[in-house]
Design an enzyme around this catalytic site. Structure first.
Site, PDB file in Angstrom:
ATOM      1  N   PHE A   1       0.911  -1.299   0.079  1.00 43.65           N
ATOM      2  CA  PHE A   1      -0.052  -0.148  -0.115  1.00 43.65           C
ATOM      3  C   PHE A   1       0.675   1.199   0.069  1.00 43.65           C
ATOM      4  CE2 PHE A   1      -2.914   3.130   1.942  1.00 43.65           C
ATOM      5  CZ  PHE A   1      -4.036   3.012   1.420  1.00 43.65           C
TER       6      PHE A   1
ATOM      7  N   ASP B   1       2.764  -6.155   7.562  1.00 42.01           N
ATOM      8  CA  ASP B   1       1.535  -5.134   7.768  1.00 42.01           C
ATOM      9  C   ASP B   1       0.316  -6.110   7.630  1.00 42.01           C
ATOM     10  OD1 ASP B   1      -0.572  -3.382   7.432  1.00 42.01           O
ATOM     11  OD2 ASP B   1       0.844  -2.133   6.747  1.00 42.01           O
TER      12      ASP B   1
ATOM     13  N   TYR C   1      -9.805  -0.466  11.640  1.00 41.40           N
ATOM     14  CA  TYR C   1     -11.122   0.042  11.117  1.00 41.40           C
ATOM     15  C   TYR C   1     -11.793  -0.612  10.043  1.00 41.40           C
ATOM     16  CZ  TYR C   1      -7.607   2.516   8.265  1.00 41.40           C
ATOM     17  OH  TYR C   1      -6.416   2.835   7.669  1.00 41.40           O
ATOM     18  N   LYS C   2     -10.727  -1.788   9.592  1.00 38.37           N
ATOM     19  CA  LYS C   2     -11.170  -2.605   8.517  1.00 38.37           C
ATOM     20  C   LYS C   2     -11.942  -3.751   8.892  1.00 38.37           C
ATOM     21  CE  LYS C   2      -7.526  -0.623   5.403  1.00 38.37           C
ATOM     22  NZ  LYS C   2      -5.986  -0.730   5.001  1.00 38.37           N
TER      23      LYS C   2
ATOM     24  N   ARG D   1     -13.607  -3.896  -6.115  1.00 43.12           N
ATOM     25  CA  ARG D   1     -13.167  -4.574  -5.129  1.00 43.12           C
ATOM     26  C   ARG D   1     -14.329  -4.980  -4.145  1.00 43.12           C
ATOM     27  NH1 ARG D   1      -8.681  -2.415  -0.764  1.00 43.12           N
ATOM     28  NH2 ARG D   1     -10.311  -0.871  -0.308  1.00 43.12           N
TER      29      ARG D   1
HETATM   30  C1  LIG Z   1      -5.455   0.487   4.997  1.00 43.53           C
HETATM   31  C2  LIG Z   1      -3.903   0.324   5.083  1.00 43.53           C
HETATM   32  C3  LIG Z   1      -2.990   1.526   5.431  1.00 43.53           C
HETATM   33  C4  LIG Z   1      -3.759   2.867   6.124  1.00 43.53           C
HETATM   34  O1  LIG Z   1      -2.844   3.609   6.675  1.00 43.53           O
HETATM   35  P1  LIG Z   1      -3.483   4.601   7.738  1.00 43.53           P
HETATM   36  O2  LIG Z   1      -2.235   5.248   8.494  1.00 43.53           O
HETATM   37  O3  LIG Z   1      -4.520   4.098   8.704  1.00 43.53           O
HETATM   38  O4  LIG Z   1      -4.518   5.641   6.971  1.00 43.53           O
HETATM   39  C5  LIG Z   1      -1.800   1.405   5.624  1.00 43.53           C
HETATM   40  N1  LIG Z   1      -1.083   0.384   5.012  1.00 43.53           N
HETATM   41  C6  LIG Z   1      -1.848  -0.727   4.526  1.00 43.53           C
HETATM   42  C7  LIG Z   1      -1.270  -1.922   3.929  1.00 43.53           C
HETATM   43  C8  LIG Z   1      -3.452  -0.671   4.507  1.00 43.53           C
HETATM   44  O5  LIG Z   1      -3.943  -1.445   3.947  1.00 43.53           O
END
Ligand SMILES: *Cc1c(COP(=O)(O)O)cnc(C)c1O
Length: 397
Positions: free
Chosen positions: A113, A184, A209-210, A356
């Site tokens: 990400f 992660d 939050y997911k 998705r």
């Molecule tokens: C959703 C997600 C994030 C989001 O990071 P935030 O700091 O919470 O905005 C980061 N890394 C990955 C791999 C994600 O899927």
């Protein structure tokens, strides 16, 4: 016999909505609004500053961390909640580099990400010691574990395609190359069983939050392998991670254990929402969740491929290679997703052409899947997505 894991009554979903985006933002657990309202009036309102002790606000990040630990295969005391995932990525990577000071390469993959990559780039620039971020294709990660790598930083499940890395074998490969492993778990925690402690990785981070349904902006979490927790440096040396925050010492001394990864004052209201949200997992087996989510994904793929030939599967076909979301490519994917959302089927879109859909068996069942594909087939057959109103882009897709 697998028990049904569906417990829709524990969630407040709007009528007429089939929610296939719990991989991006989990829905509202029904007990959260009352809990947060009571927390605000009874704790903040009545206890005032005494809440830090009397309502346990100060110890809450560790308490919530323990609840998360139970869902990711980590021992109690090895996880702490707080900040955002981007910040936790930064802390984990900084600590990993300090553990491997003679090496200069960080390995990640192009399915990661973007924020993870951005945080790494910023950190490496700041260090200013010639560190390099090496980005390889996801399928090449195992072969890229060379002996110049300080840290391997991977997201287990690809946010676009759902492709899932094998945690145990890649952690082993990283260790064999002398690298520090960071996982992660953004799209893993709450989606399937994870044997984090068994993998032996040094650090793991994730958001809540997911699949963990903690609400927009819910705190993130970080895991530190227990044998490293007395020596890992947190990089962001905030007072809440100090050994004695209320001694107001002018010198930083890290707290014992994972608590050193705390930074500043936690978002107590949001943390309370998360603590309550995590109670929906009581008595839930993640193995059963996984079995149910695979069944929903297989049903969805089969029905979409049979009834929506315009779409092409972008996710691995083998469920063992996948997390808990499924993606399809479609040139007009953005507009088609807007048309779906307009008719109550909520998924999301990732550029350039990915539609998705997340599968979360706590509040989805086989009828929801059929209902969603009925609407999708109709939108594609009638080409309802051609309507101009579905082509206007919002700030968040
Ligand atoms: C959703 C997600 C994030 C989001 O990071 P935030 O700091 O919470 O905005 C980061 N890394 C990955 C791999 C994600 O899927």
């Amino acid at each position: 016999m697998t028990q049904s894991v569906t417990r829709k009554h524990l969630f407040d979903l709007p009528d007429g909505v089939i929610y296939l985006d719990g991989n991006s933002l989990g829905p509202l657990p029904a007990a959260v609004p009352g809990h947060v309202a009571r927390m605000v009036t009874d704790q903040w309102g009545q206890m005032l500053i005494k809440g830090w002790n009397d309502a346990g606000w100060f110890t809450q990040p560790g308490r919530v961390g323990d609840m998360i630990a139970g869902l990711i295969g980590a021992p109690a005391g090895s996880v702490v909640a707080g900040d955002t995932l981007s910040i936790k990525v930064y802390q984990a990577l900084a600590a990993a580099l300090q553990m491997n000071p003679d090496r200069r390469v960080v390995l990640t993959d192009s399915g990661n990400f973007p924020t993870d990559v951005y945080m790494a780039q910023g950190l490496l620039d700041l260090i200013g010691q010639g560190h390099q971020l090496r980005i390889v294709a996801p399928e090449d990660v195992a072969q890229a574990m060379t002996d110049d790598i300080a840290a391997v930083m991977l997201t287990q499940v690809d946010y676009r395609t759902g492709r899932r890395h094998d945690m145990a074998s890649l952690t082993q490969a990283a260790h064999d190359a002398g690298a520090v492993m960071i996982w992660d778990l953004a799209h893993s925690a709450g989606a399937f069983e994870i044997n984090l402690a068994g993998s032996g990785c040094a650090f793991a981070v994730g958001c809540t939050y997911k699949y963990l349904n903690g609400g927009p902006g819910a705190p993130a979490f970080i895991y530190v392998r227990p044998d490293l927790a007395e020596t890992a440096r947190p990089a962001l040396q905030g007072w809440m991670g100090h050994n004695a925050p209320f001694a107001f010492d002018m010198d930083y001394q890290p707290a014992g254990g994972v608590a050193r990864m705390r930074v500043g004052t936690p978002p107590v209201i949001q943390m309370s929402a998360l603590e309550q949200a995590l109670s929906v997992w009581e008595g839930v087996s993640l193995a059963d969740v996984r079995t149910a989510s695979v069944a929903l994904m297989e049903q969805f793929i089969a029905e979409v491929e049979a009834r929506c030939p315009q779409l092409t599967l972008a996710s691995p076909r083998d469920p063992a290679q996948r997390g808990s979301h499924v993606s399809f490519r479609f040139d007009a994917g953005y507009a088609a997703m807007q048309a779906l959302i307009d008719r109550g089927v909520i998924g999301d879109f990732r550029a350039p052409d990915i539609m998705r859909f997340g599968f979360t068996p706590l509040y989805l069942d086989a009828d929801d899947i059929t209902g969603a594909v009925d609407i999708m087939a109709d939108i594609l057959t009638t080409e309802a997505w051609r309507d101009a109103k579905y082509h206007v882009r919002g700030a968040v897709t």
